[in-house]
Design an enzyme around this catalytic site. Structure first.
Site, PDB file in Angstrom:
ATOM      1  N   GLU A  88       0.803  -1.126   0.086  1.00  0.00           N
ATOM      2  CA  GLU A  88       0.164  -0.004   0.091  1.00  0.00           C
ATOM      3  C   GLU A  88       1.077   1.222   0.076  1.00  0.00           C
ATOM      4  O   GLU A  88       0.366   2.357   0.426  1.00  0.00           O
ATOM      5  CB  GLU A  88      -1.036   0.099   1.246  1.00  0.00           C
ATOM      6  CG  GLU A  88      -0.193  -0.299   2.493  1.00  0.00           C
ATOM      7  CD  GLU A  88      -1.319  -0.122   3.765  1.00  0.00           C
ATOM      8  OE1 GLU A  88      -2.077   1.143   3.893  1.00  0.00           O
ATOM      9  OE2 GLU A  88      -1.352  -1.020   4.480  1.00  0.00           O
ATOM     10  N   CYS A 120      -3.467  -3.178   4.552  1.00  0.00           N
ATOM     11  CA  CYS A 120      -2.580  -4.359   5.045  1.00  0.00           C
ATOM     12  C   CYS A 120      -3.225  -5.756   4.620  1.00  0.00           C
ATOM     13  O   CYS A 120      -2.460  -6.720   4.741  1.00  0.00           O
ATOM     14  CB  CYS A 120      -2.403  -4.224   6.619  1.00  0.00           C
ATOM     15  SG  CYS A 120      -1.867  -2.890   7.375  1.00  0.00           S
ATOM     16  N   THR A 163       3.392   4.272  15.972  1.00  0.00           N
ATOM     17  CA  THR A 163       3.040   2.917  15.263  1.00  0.00           C
ATOM     18  C   THR A 163       3.512   2.686  13.815  1.00  0.00           C
ATOM     19  O   THR A 163       3.238   2.222  13.155  1.00  0.00           O
ATOM     20  CB  THR A 163       1.417   2.716  15.175  1.00  0.00           C
ATOM     21  OG1 THR A 163       0.760   3.691  14.738  1.00  0.00           O
ATOM     22  CG2 THR A 163       1.174   2.583  16.947  1.00  0.00           C
ATOM     23  N   HIS A 247      -2.459  -9.933  12.578  1.00  0.00           N
ATOM     24  CA  HIS A 247      -1.823  -8.655  12.082  1.00  0.00           C
ATOM     25  C   HIS A 247      -1.570  -7.805  13.264  1.00  0.00           C
ATOM     26  O   HIS A 247      -2.200  -7.593  14.108  1.00  0.00           O
ATOM     27  CB  HIS A 247      -2.867  -7.817  11.151  1.00  0.00           C
ATOM     28  CG  HIS A 247      -2.628  -6.637  10.994  1.00  0.00           C
ATOM     29  ND1 HIS A 247      -1.427  -6.135  10.109  1.00  0.00           N
ATOM     30  CD2 HIS A 247      -3.210  -5.207  11.158  1.00  0.00           C
ATOM     31  CE1 HIS A 247      -1.401  -4.875   9.908  1.00  0.00           C
ATOM     32  NE2 HIS A 247      -2.335  -4.453  10.416  1.00  0.00           N
ATOM     33  N   LYS A 256      -5.237  -7.497  22.161  1.00  0.00           N
ATOM     34  CA  LYS A 256      -6.710  -7.138  22.345  1.00  0.00           C
ATOM     35  C   LYS A 256      -7.407  -8.220  21.350  1.00  0.00           C
ATOM     36  O   LYS A 256      -8.437  -8.373  21.624  1.00  0.00           O
ATOM     37  CB  LYS A 256      -6.934  -5.736  21.774  1.00  0.00           C
ATOM     38  CG  LYS A 256      -6.512  -4.519  22.556  1.00  0.00           C
ATOM     39  CD  LYS A 256      -6.545  -3.253  21.778  1.00  0.00           C
ATOM     40  CE  LYS A 256      -5.939  -2.044  22.457  1.00  0.00           C
ATOM     41  NZ  LYS A 256      -6.975  -1.483  23.674  1.00  0.00           N
ATOM     42  N   ASN A 292       5.084  -1.280  12.685  1.00  0.00           N
ATOM     43  CA  ASN A 292       3.976  -1.725  11.734  1.00  0.00           C
ATOM     44  C   ASN A 292       4.630  -1.839  10.281  1.00  0.00           C
ATOM     45  O   ASN A 292       5.210  -0.953  10.067  1.00  0.00           O
ATOM     46  CB  ASN A 292       2.647  -0.802  11.709  1.00  0.00           C
ATOM     47  CG  ASN A 292       1.667  -1.371  11.048  1.00  0.00           C
ATOM     48  OD1 ASN A 292       1.754  -2.630  10.414  1.00  0.00           O
ATOM     49  ND2 ASN A 292       0.497  -0.767  10.783  1.00  0.00           N
ATOM     50  N   SER A 325      -7.213  -2.325   6.618  1.00  0.00           N
ATOM     51  CA  SER A 325      -8.170  -1.164   6.955  1.00  0.00           C
ATOM     52  C   SER A 325      -9.235  -0.971   5.664  1.00  0.00           C
ATOM     53  O   SER A 325      -8.631  -1.312   4.573  1.00  0.00           O
ATOM     54  CB  SER A 325      -7.580   0.113   7.427  1.00  0.00           C
ATOM     55  OG  SER A 325      -7.143   0.078   8.521  1.00  0.00           O
TER      56      SER A 325
HETATM   57  P1  HMG Z   1      -3.471   7.043  21.496  1.00  0.00           P
HETATM   58  O1  HMG Z   1      -4.681   7.908  21.665  1.00  0.00           O
HETATM   59  O2  HMG Z   1      -2.446   7.773  21.321  1.00  0.00           O
HETATM   60  O3  HMG Z   1      -3.464   6.011  22.896  1.00  0.00           O
HETATM   61  O4  HMG Z   1      -3.882   6.021  20.257  1.00  0.00           O
HETATM   62  P2  HMG Z   1      -4.306   5.702  23.958  1.00  0.00           P
HETATM   63  O5  HMG Z   1      -4.783   6.828  24.744  1.00  0.00           O
HETATM   64  O6  HMG Z   1      -5.665   4.736  23.385  1.00  0.00           O
HETATM   65  O7  HMG Z   1      -3.461   4.917  24.992  1.00  0.00           O
HETATM   66  C1  HMG Z   1      -2.933   3.446  24.243  1.00  0.00           C
HETATM   67  C2  HMG Z   1      -2.812   2.694  25.290  1.00  0.00           C
HETATM   68  O8  HMG Z   1      -1.581   3.057  26.171  1.00  0.00           O
HETATM   69  C3  HMG Z   1      -4.052   2.527  26.263  1.00  0.00           C
HETATM   70  O9  HMG Z   1      -4.108   1.159  26.704  1.00  0.00           O
HETATM   71  C4  HMG Z   1      -3.820   3.279  27.475  1.00  0.00           C
HETATM   72  O10 HMG Z   1      -4.480   2.712  28.644  1.00  0.00           O
HETATM   73  C5  HMG Z   1      -2.189   3.046  27.557  1.00  0.00           C
HETATM   74  P3  HMG Z   1      -5.362   0.484  26.203  1.00  0.00           P
HETATM   75  O11 HMG Z   1      -6.531   0.715  26.810  1.00  0.00           O
HETATM   76  O12 HMG Z   1      -5.680   0.158  24.471  1.00  0.00           O
HETATM   77  O13 HMG Z   1      -4.986  -1.086  26.583  1.00  0.00           O
HETATM   78  N1  HMG Z   1      -1.570   4.111  28.345  1.00  0.00           N
HETATM   79  C6  HMG Z   1      -0.495   3.934  29.368  1.00  0.00           C
HETATM   80  N2  HMG Z   1      -0.041   2.663  29.719  1.00  0.00           N
HETATM   81  C7  HMG Z   1       1.162   2.589  30.400  1.00  0.00           C
HETATM   82  N3  HMG Z   1       1.506   3.840  30.900  1.00  0.00           N
HETATM   83  C8  HMG Z   1       0.999   5.199  30.700  1.00  0.00           C
HETATM   84  C9  HMG Z   1      -0.107   5.094  29.723  1.00  0.00           C
HETATM   85  N4  HMG Z   1      -0.877   6.001  29.271  1.00  0.00           N
HETATM   86  C10 HMG Z   1      -1.704   5.396  28.368  1.00  0.00           C
HETATM   87  N5  HMG Z   1       1.279   6.177  31.223  1.00  0.00           N
HETATM   88  C11 HMG Z   1      -3.726   4.342  18.641  1.00  0.00           C
HETATM   89  C12 HMG Z   1      -3.489   4.905  20.141  1.00  0.00           C
HETATM   90  C13 HMG Z   1      -3.327   2.976  18.279  1.00  0.00           C
HETATM   91  C14 HMG Z   1      -5.210   4.468  18.452  1.00  0.00           C
HETATM   92  C15 HMG Z   1      -2.833   5.227  17.752  1.00  0.00           C
HETATM   93  O14 HMG Z   1      -1.414   5.124  17.880  1.00  0.00           O
HETATM   94  C16 HMG Z   1      -3.149   5.339  16.261  1.00  0.00           C
HETATM   95  O15 HMG Z   1      -4.102   5.793  15.701  1.00  0.00           O
HETATM   96  N6  HMG Z   1      -2.349   4.226  15.378  1.00  0.00           N
HETATM   97  C17 HMG Z   1      -2.446   4.101  14.036  1.00  0.00           C
HETATM   98  C18 HMG Z   1      -3.596   3.203  13.825  1.00  0.00           C
HETATM   99  C19 HMG Z   1      -3.425   1.677  14.110  1.00  0.00           C
HETATM  100  O16 HMG Z   1      -2.538   1.295  14.416  1.00  0.00           O
HETATM  101  N7  HMG Z   1      -4.815   1.167  14.459  1.00  0.00           N
HETATM  102  C20 HMG Z   1      -4.847  -0.091  14.719  1.00  0.00           C
HETATM  103  C21 HMG Z   1      -5.966  -1.020  13.930  1.00  0.00           C
HETATM  104  S1  HMG Z   1      -6.086  -0.890  12.370  1.00  0.00           S
HETATM  105  C22 HMG Z   1      -5.084  -1.861  11.655  1.00  0.00           C
HETATM  106  O17 HMG Z   1      -4.424  -2.440  12.068  1.00  0.00           O
HETATM  107  C23 HMG Z   1      -4.892  -1.504  10.210  1.00  0.00           C
HETATM  108  C24 HMG Z   1      -3.265  -0.646   9.829  1.00  0.00           C
HETATM  109  O18 HMG Z   1      -2.122  -1.462  10.012  1.00  0.00           O
HETATM  110  C25 HMG Z   1      -3.316  -0.004   8.361  1.00  0.00           C
HETATM  111  C26 HMG Z   1      -3.746  -0.918   7.371  1.00  0.00           C
HETATM  112  O19 HMG Z   1      -4.511  -2.013   7.224  1.00  0.00           O
HETATM  113  O20 HMG Z   1      -3.167  -0.725   6.006  1.00  0.00           O
HETATM  114  C27 HMG Z   1      -2.984   0.449  10.595  1.00  0.00           C
END
Ligand code: HMG
Length: 418
Positions: A88, A120, A163, A247, A256, A292, A325
């Site tokens: 991609e 992906c 990521t 993935h 998760k 990733n 996605s």
């Molecule tokens: P975010 O808003 O930065 O993080 O987004 P958050 O506030 O959700 O925190 C992440 C985790 O850290 C949480 O744990 C918090 O509790 C924890 P969870 O509730 O999830 O278990 N946390 C802490 N832990 C320890 N000490 C602390 C602390 N503070 C918070 N102090 C997000 C995270 C992954 C959404 C963001 O990084 C993002 O948008 N990433 C890109 C999208 C992505 O990877 N999505 C995954 C699913 S989609 C997919 O896999 C397809 C993809 O590969 C693309 C394709 O298909 O081509 C992306």
């Protein structure tokens, strides 16, 4: 109404991966962005992420992954009749990455060559097409090369930034495979038109609705796994799955995912956590180091699992979950082949992680700024230490130019790439 199933033994005969040497340590990134380091190292489960430099792109990573596999697994490239690249990170609206790869690897001219795109999921689309090409008899005894190659980029300072990653996984698909026999025609699938992650044509960096993307992934997993389980019941349950590779956009996502699968199966939270450690842990080691790699992410998880425990898993059945996605997903099963442990040792799958270069945050940011200036001009001269395949730049009519060290010769260490 019942349909006949394929009885062919088809799957992954050899595998290898490549990743840039340069990486960013996520504690450094957290410090620079004013985020508690544990949020990234524990909250996301990420330790490092690979960063592609200007001489690296989906073509160079793909060629490096495939040539390492050819060398270490005694692959005969003259037997390849199918070369598909899941990506991609397109570098051209028309000419596929697969054509460059086909040329640089000097594959036979009688070969089906194309790119497969669905975020992906593109790598799995290519893998399934290759397996079906062989199982149908259309291959006439030939093998298929499937490569997943991507550079994951989000905006600097965005929630997605920790990521990122970059890398390619090459797989040889063959009859009577030496590593993993895939259960062709027994996948559970899911698709929906959702806007969880996208990259408009003019952008290098992806846009994402982060939290929504996580829920789309989990809903797709439940749906695909439920269909797979229904097929299991209808066609007779096989051996229980002893491992599951997912993935892995970031390590915590696999946790998760496994918890969601446990919920569908009715496991208690304690049983699910214990199962996760036992059945998923070995597949996540490489992802924690690389980040990733989009299309290759599931297959890097498979490589990590085989690297750490292929011998103990011989004859055992494992589950695989692919998500892209947009979205499309597939859950399927495979059996680790007898002798896989010996071959996995020869493949030295951890080699790309051995000799890496830690970038400071300002070095990383200056690479990203340079990317924003567009592709280098091919006449520019620069030195590339340790690289085997190099993207030199674009010529006067915007054709991409690559340079590759001859097979078996030393890399382009210290040589000008232009
Ligand atoms: P975010 O808003 O930065 O993080 O987004 P958050 O506030 O959700 O925190 C992440 C985790 O850290 C949480 O744990 C918090 O509790 C924890 P969870 O509730 O999830 O278990 N946390 C802490 N832990 C320890 N000490 C602390 C602390 N503070 C918070 N102090 C997000 C995270 C992954 C959404 C963001 O990084 C993002 O948008 N990433 C890109 C999208 C992505 O990877 N999505 C995954 C699913 S989609 C997919 O896999 C397809 C993809 O590969 C693309 C394709 O298909 O081509 C992306």
């Amino acid at each position: 109404m019942t349909f006949p199933e394929t009885k062919s033994l088809v799957g992954i005969d050899a595998i290898s991966f490549a990743t840039p040497r340069a990486y960013v340590d996520l504690v450094d990134l957290a410090t620079a962005r004013g985020v508690p380091p544990e949020k990234l190292t524990q909250g996301l489960g990420a330790l490092r992420m690979s960063i592609a430099d200007r001489h690296e792109d989906p073509v160079t990573l793909a060629v490096d992954a495939a040539s390492a596999m050819f060398d270490r697994a005694d692959v005969d490239p003259s037997q390849i009749g199918f070369c598909a690249v899941g990506t991609e990170s397109g570098i051209d609206h028309s000419k596929p990455v697969a054509s460059y790869v086909h040329g640089l690897l000097e594959l036979p001219s009688r070969c089906r060559v194309y790119d497969a795109k669905h975020a992906c999921f593109g790598g799995t689309a290519a893998l399934m097409a290759a397996c079906e090409w062989i199982a149908s008899g259309a291959a006439r005894g030939r093998t298929a090369l499937v490569i997943c190659s991507d550079i994951a980029r989000y905006e600097i300072g965005s929630k997605g930034e920790p990521t990122q990653g970059a890398g390619a996984v090459a797989m040889l698909i063959a009859e009577r495979p030496r590593l993993l026999e895939i259960e062709v025609g027994r996948s559970g699938g899911h698709a929906a038109d959702v806007h969880d992650f996208w990259r408009p044509l003019h952008r290098r960096d992806a846009l994402v609705d982060g939290k929504f993307s996580v829920s789309c992934y989990l809903d797709a997993l439940s749906s695909a796994f439920e269909e797979w389980s229904t097929l299991e019941r209808e066609r007779g349950r096989g051996e229980a799955l002893v491992r599951c590779a997912y993935h892995v956009p970031y390590v915590k996502m696999a946790k998760k995912a496994d918890a969601r699968r446990a919920l569908v199966e009715g496991l208690t939270v304690e049983a699910a956590e214990e199962r996760f450690r036992r059945e998923v842990g070995s597949s996540l080691v490489f992802a924690g180091e690389v980040g990733n790699i989009y299309t290759g992410s599931l297959y890097m998880a498979v490589a990590s699992m085989l690297h750490h425990e292929a011998r103990d898993l011989e004859g055992r059945r494992v589950g695989l979950f692919s998500y892209g996605s947009g979205c499309a997903a597939e859950f399927f099963a495979a059996t680790v082949a007898a002798g896989a442990g010996r071959l996995a040792r020869r493949l030295e799958l951890d080699r790309p992680l051995r000799d890496r270069v830690r970038l400071s945050i300002s070095e990383y940011e200056s690479i990203r700024r340079a990317e924003g200036e567009g592709d280098p001009v091919a006449q520019e001269s620069h030195t590339v230490a340790g690289a085997s395949t190099v993207f030199v730049g674009v010529d006067a009519v915007e054709r991409r130019v690559y340079q590759r060290a001859a097979r078996g010769s030393s890399p382009l260490e210290g040589r000008s790439a232009a």
